[in-house]
Scaffold this active site. Sequence first.
Site, PDB file in Angstrom:
ATOM      1  CE  LYS A   1      -9.721  10.598  -2.564  1.00 41.62           C
ATOM      2  NZ  LYS A   1      -8.452  10.541  -3.300  1.00 41.62           N
TER       3      LYS A   1
ATOM      4  CD  GLU B   1      23.562  -7.238   2.440  1.00 40.02           C
ATOM      5  OE1 GLU B   1      24.741  -6.935   2.150  1.00 40.02           O
ATOM      6  OE2 GLU B   1      23.242  -7.763   3.534  1.00 40.02           O
TER       7      GLU B   1
ATOM      8  CG  ASP C   1      -1.206   4.132  -5.793  1.00 39.92           C
ATOM      9  OD1 ASP C   1      -0.724   3.270  -6.530  1.00 39.92           O
ATOM     10  OD2 ASP C   1      -1.074   4.096  -4.550  1.00 39.92           O
ATOM     11  CB  THR C   2      -5.624   2.016  -7.261  1.00 40.24           C
ATOM     12  OG1 THR C   2      -6.531   3.031  -6.801  1.00 40.24           O
ATOM     13  CG2 THR C   2      -4.792   1.501  -6.099  1.00 40.24           C
ATOM     14  N   GLY C   3      -5.768   4.496  -9.554  1.00 34.76           N
ATOM     15  CA  GLY C   3      -6.683   5.121 -10.517  1.00 34.76           C
ATOM     16  C   GLY C   3      -8.118   5.151 -10.022  1.00 34.76           C
ATOM     17  N   GLY C   4      -8.344   4.628  -8.800  1.00 34.74           N
ATOM     18  CA  GLY C   4      -9.711   4.567  -8.255  1.00 34.74           C
ATOM     19  C   GLY C   4     -10.320   5.955  -8.068  1.00 34.74           C
TER      20      GLY C   4
END
Length: 318
Positions: free
Chosen positions: A192, A39, A222-225
Site C-alpha cells: 500500500k 474547559e 479510519d477513513t476506510g480508504g
Amino acid sequence: MSKIQLISGSSHPLLAKTIAQGLDLKLTPIKIKRFIDGEIYVRIKKRVRGDDLYLIQSLSPPVNDNLMELLIIIDAARRASAGRINLICPYLGYSRQDRKVRSREPISAKLIANLISKAGANRLVTVDLHVDQIQGYYDIPFDHFVGYPQFANYLKSHNYSNLAIVSPDIGGVKRASKMASLLGAPIVILDKRRPNHNQSEVVHVVGEVSGKTAVIVDDIIDTGGSIAAAAKIIKKEGAKEVIVCGTHALLSGGACQRLAKAPISKVLFLDTIPGCEEKLPQAEIISLAPLLARIINRVHNGQSLGALFTWEKKEVKL
Ligand code: R5P
C-alpha cells in the site's frame, strides 16, 4: 490488599459499564462537565484514598477532549491520594504519529506518553498499538493485548474455511502472519502507498487469494480508504469473498459509505471505540469487556497476565 474502584471517563461508558458488570462492581460516581468556555471540570464523588483505581477511557474521537479529560481525572485521583492509578485505554489515539517522517514534525505518541505518565498514571493497559515500540515510550508497567485472537476465534467458531489472511500494508504483516498461523491459513501482503495523509492505493498483491475467503486484518479503520482499496484488488484477483477484521473502528469522514460500496461480505470490529454499531449497523461487534474484566481482576490480584495469552499455545480461548 487495597480496595478496587472502577472509574469511567466519558469516552466509552457502555464498555465501562459492561466491564463493571463482569467484575460485579459498581462504577465509582464521577461528575464530568464542561464550563461554558469549553474547559473540563471533574470531581470524583466518592473517597478513593489508598484504593487502586482502574480508569477506563479510550482516546477515541473527540480525541483531544477525551485526552484532556483523562489527564484531569488522573490528576483528581492523584490529588485525592488514590493508591495505584491504572489506565485501561482500549484505543490509544495519536499512536500513528510514532516517529518523524519529515523535518519539523512532532512525535505525538511520545508526547502523549509523557503527559499520561506525568499526570500520575501507574500502569497502562491497551489493545493493538499501531506499533509495538510505543511500549518503550512509557516507563510505567505497560500491558499490550492484541485483537487478532478474538477474530480468529470468531472465524473458527463460525466454521470459515479455505481462508487467506491479508495484511493491508507492510506494517501489518506480523499481525496477519500470527493470525494466519493460528488459523492454519496462508498470508497475503498488500503493498500500500499513501500519496497524501488519509489517502491510500494498493500497488501489488503478494500471495494467492483466488477462490479463497480473504480476511483483511487491520488495527485501525479510519477513513476506510485502505480497506476499500484492499477489498477491490483482492476481489479482482479472484477471492471468493472478503471479510474485514478491524480492531479500532474510528470510521471517520465517509468511511461507512466507502465500506458499504466496497466488495465486502462481512465486517467485524472490536468495541474499543464507541458507536461503531450505530454508524455501520451491518458490522458485527465482538466485545472486549470480558477480556478487560479478566485483565483488571488479575492485575488487581497480582496474578500473571501471561496466562491470558492462550493463543500463543494455539488455543483460541479467551
Ligand atoms: C495504517 O498504517 C493503519 O494500520 C491503518 O491501515 C490505517 O490507519 C487505516 O486508515 P484508513 O482507514 O484511513 O485508510
